[in-house]
Design an enzyme around this catalytic site. Structure first.
Site, PDB file in Angstrom:
ATOM      1  N   CYS A 161       0.855  -1.184   0.000  1.00  8.20           N
ATOM      2  CA  CYS A 161       0.000   0.000   0.000  1.00  8.20           C
ATOM      3  C   CYS A 161       0.897   1.242   0.000  1.00  8.20           C
ATOM      4  O   CYS A 161       2.020   1.218   0.488  1.00  8.20           O
ATOM      5  CB  CYS A 161      -0.895  -0.004   1.226  1.00  8.20           C
ATOM      6  SG  CYS A 161      -1.983   1.433   1.300  1.00  8.20           S
ATOM      7  N   ASP A 163       0.493   3.850   1.680  1.00  8.27           N
ATOM      8  CA  ASP A 163       0.503   4.450   3.019  1.00  8.27           C
ATOM      9  C   ASP A 163       1.938   4.650   3.520  1.00  8.27           C
ATOM     10  O   ASP A 163       2.755   3.734   3.442  1.00  8.27           O
ATOM     11  CB  ASP A 163      -0.253   3.495   3.957  1.00  8.27           C
ATOM     12  CG  ASP A 163      -0.571   4.122   5.297  1.00  8.27           C
ATOM     13  OD1 ASP A 163       0.371   4.574   5.968  1.00  8.27           O
ATOM     14  OD2 ASP A 163      -1.756   4.164   5.664  1.00  8.27           O
ATOM     15  N   HIS A 230      -2.197  -4.061   5.004  1.00 11.17           N
ATOM     16  CA  HIS A 230      -1.876  -3.684   6.383  1.00 11.17           C
ATOM     17  C   HIS A 230      -3.115  -3.431   7.224  1.00 11.17           C
ATOM     18  O   HIS A 230      -4.202  -3.188   6.701  1.00 11.17           O
ATOM     19  CB  HIS A 230      -0.981  -2.444   6.405  1.00 11.17           C
ATOM     20  CG  HIS A 230      -1.628  -1.216   5.847  1.00 11.17           C
ATOM     21  ND1 HIS A 230      -2.105  -0.206   6.633  1.00 11.17           N
ATOM     22  CD2 HIS A 230      -1.887  -0.857   4.578  1.00 11.17           C
ATOM     23  CE1 HIS A 230      -2.624   0.749   5.855  1.00 11.17           C
ATOM     24  NE2 HIS A 230      -2.505   0.377   4.606  1.00 11.17           N
ATOM     25  N   CYS A 241      -6.138   0.408   6.755  1.00 10.82           N
ATOM     26  CA  CYS A 241      -5.888   0.944   5.416  1.00 10.82           C
ATOM     27  C   CYS A 241      -7.014   1.890   5.010  1.00 10.82           C
ATOM     28  O   CYS A 241      -8.166   1.485   4.881  1.00 10.82           O
ATOM     29  CB  CYS A 241      -5.784  -0.213   4.426  1.00 10.82           C
ATOM     30  SG  CYS A 241      -5.328   0.341   2.788  1.00 10.82           S
TER      31      CYS A 241
END
Ligand SMILES: [Zn+2]
Length: 500
Positions: A161, A163, A230, A241
């Site tokens: 991801c 992030d 995650h 997420c």
């Protein structure tokens, strides 16, 4: 933002609360934060090195705001320019842009411009500092290449991801050095581009066929595609997420679906049987503990069949290194026998089992890293990124929460990822009166004639499209762009590209 702490300070860490208000119990080391755990398989020297690295790179960014506050307080003093630059040189390691300081007597200190230029200087200095390290890692990477080929993989392609909390995935969480056989990409919600990866698979296969690198086309090695989703153990319904509304099950399913599409796509188009492997990894962004979903003998995955590394850490704590290693291998074997929802057909091949064991062992060091430097849980459990990274990303700057990364070639395609990043930064920066620094970065292949020039044009096109998309931020002086390119050979110097 708190710096990486030494253990003596971590003793005073407050135990975080779980979402239900009860004090959290660390999943790997229950005595935290009062007492540390020390696991026999943890690489202490590497943990110390990584802590110094994280602290030095974050310090470059985190000193910017305090310095700017001091600069703003200097007001209209007579030697303002000299004083401001003295502060900047002393704390940030570079002077401010002369012209910006000189304009200060008219409308006051231009904090947004000084802020952005300092962020971009920190970025450039950080890349320089760590490209040296990359050269070292590439030398070390040869041992990773050997391990991968030995486990039966000729390429490993990892998508995670976007992030910022996953930004340290390779050097920290999985402890994988830069390597020619390792590809990485990041997409909001781990929704990676299946078609792009099929092209990457074709290139890897062609290279084996033409060059016999890293294994010949008749050897039975495989291409491995890994997806990393995650969640948050402390606050699963709020700090998971964002792209999947913090629903971990949805995040897992979405990543698994893409993996299956990738594998199926290749089988349908090239009828090559099971020549690709897929692997799904989950990450707890509070503790950096991973879980690995173990494939069965047919390479199929299940959301319910996995090995949890926090549990393994706890179970193997107090064992000597050999016992602990053996227990990890057994855990991988045993999970293949589970029934019910997680039932599969047999065990994965030997090389896959070895690779998984290596990743789990590497991650034990990271669990202890977070324990030692932060008391077990990161204090910045949410977003705390310093800038938005667009394009190919900076291979050198892989530290947690340093950047929100949007991998994109055109703004139209990447709009969803970009909007998520801008939304995060409206909260992090704009609400505080600070602008959003965006670093657009692409790499080119110096072996291909004209590629560098074409990449510069592409970068400028992307910059123009970003300015058009966020014109409200731009006209409010809340968006600053920086352009840079780099030869794709790892460790190449950064070249700044002026944006018209
Ligand atoms: Zn995410």
């Amino acid at each position: 933002m708190p710096m990486a702490r030494q253990f003596s300070q971590a003793e005073h860490v407050q135990v975080p609360q779980q979402a239900d208000g009860k004090p959290a119990v660390h999943p790997a080391c229950a005595s935290l934060p009062a007492r540390q755990c020390h696991h026999a398989l943890v690489n202490k020297a590497e943990n110390d090195r990584l802590a110094r690295c994280e602290a030095s790179i974050k310090r470059r960014f985190d000193e910017i705001v305090p310095v700017l506050k001091e600069v703003a307080a200097l007001g209209a003093s007579r030697d303002f320019t000299e004083q401001a630059n003295r502060l900047a040189e002393q704390h940030l390691g570079h002077p401010f842009p002369e012209a910006v300081l000189e304009r200060s007597w008219i409308h006051g200190v231009d904090v947004p411009t000084l802020y952005s230029s300092s962020v971009f200087s920190a970025l450039t200095a950080g890349v320089e500092q760590f490209s040296q390290r990359i050269h070292q890692e590439l030398a070390d990477g040869q041992s990773l290449d050997a391990l991968l080929v030995d486990c039966g993989f000729h390429a490993v392609n990892v998508s995670a991801c976007a992030d910022g909390r996953l930004k340290g995935l390779f050097p920290y969480i999985l402890r994988l050095p830069a390597s020619d056989l390792l590809r990485r990409s990041a997409f909001a919600g781990t929704l990676f581009d299946v078609e792009d990866d099929i092209l990457d698979w074709q290139a890897a296969e062609l290279r084996r066929f033409r060059e016999g690198y890293p294994s010949t086309s008749d050897s039975g090695t495989r291409y491995l595609k890994v997806a990393v989703y995650h969640g948050s153990s402390l606050d699963p319904t709020h700090q998971g997420c964002a792209a999947h509304q913090s629903n971990e099950k949805v995040a897992m399913e979405a990543a698994l679906e893409r993996l299956q599409q990738f594998r199926q796509g290749i089988e349908n188009a090239f009828c090559c049987g099971a020549s690709t492997d897929i692997l799904l990894i989950g990450l707890d962004t509070d503790t950096d503990a991973i879980r690995i979903h173990v494939p069965d003998s047919r390479g199929d995955l299940s959301l319910f069949r996995f090995v949890d590394n926090a549990e393994l850490y706890k179970k193997t704590l107090g064992m000597n290194a050999d016992q602990a290693r053996l227990t990890i291998y057994e855990a991988i074997e045993n999970v293949s026998d589970v029934g019910g929802w997680g039932q599969g057909v047999g065990k994965p091949h030997d090389g896959m089992r070895r690779l998984m064991a290596n990743l789990l062992i590497n991650n034990l060091s990271q669990i202890e890293y977070v324990a030692e430097n932060y008391g077990g849980w990161y204090p910045d459990k949410g977003h705390g990124e310093r800038f938005i990274s667009i394009g190919d990303g900076f291979q050198e700057l892989q530290v947690r929460n340093l950047a929100y990364f949007a991998r994109l070639d055109t703004v139209e395609e990447g709009a969803a990822d970009l909007d998520v990043g801008v939304k995060i930064f409206r909260h992090l920066n704009v609400e505080q009166g600070l602008p959003i620094p965006m670093a657009i970065h692409y790499s080119y292949d110096a072996n291909v004639p004209g590629h560098r020039e074409r990449i510069i044009i592409k970068l400028q096109r992307v910059a123009a499209a970003i300015r058009a998309r966020y014109s409200d931020l731009l006209s409010a002086g809340m968006l600053y762009l920086h352009g840079s390119i780099q030869n794709q050979k790892l460790g190449s110097p950064l070249e700044e590209v002026p944006l018209p």
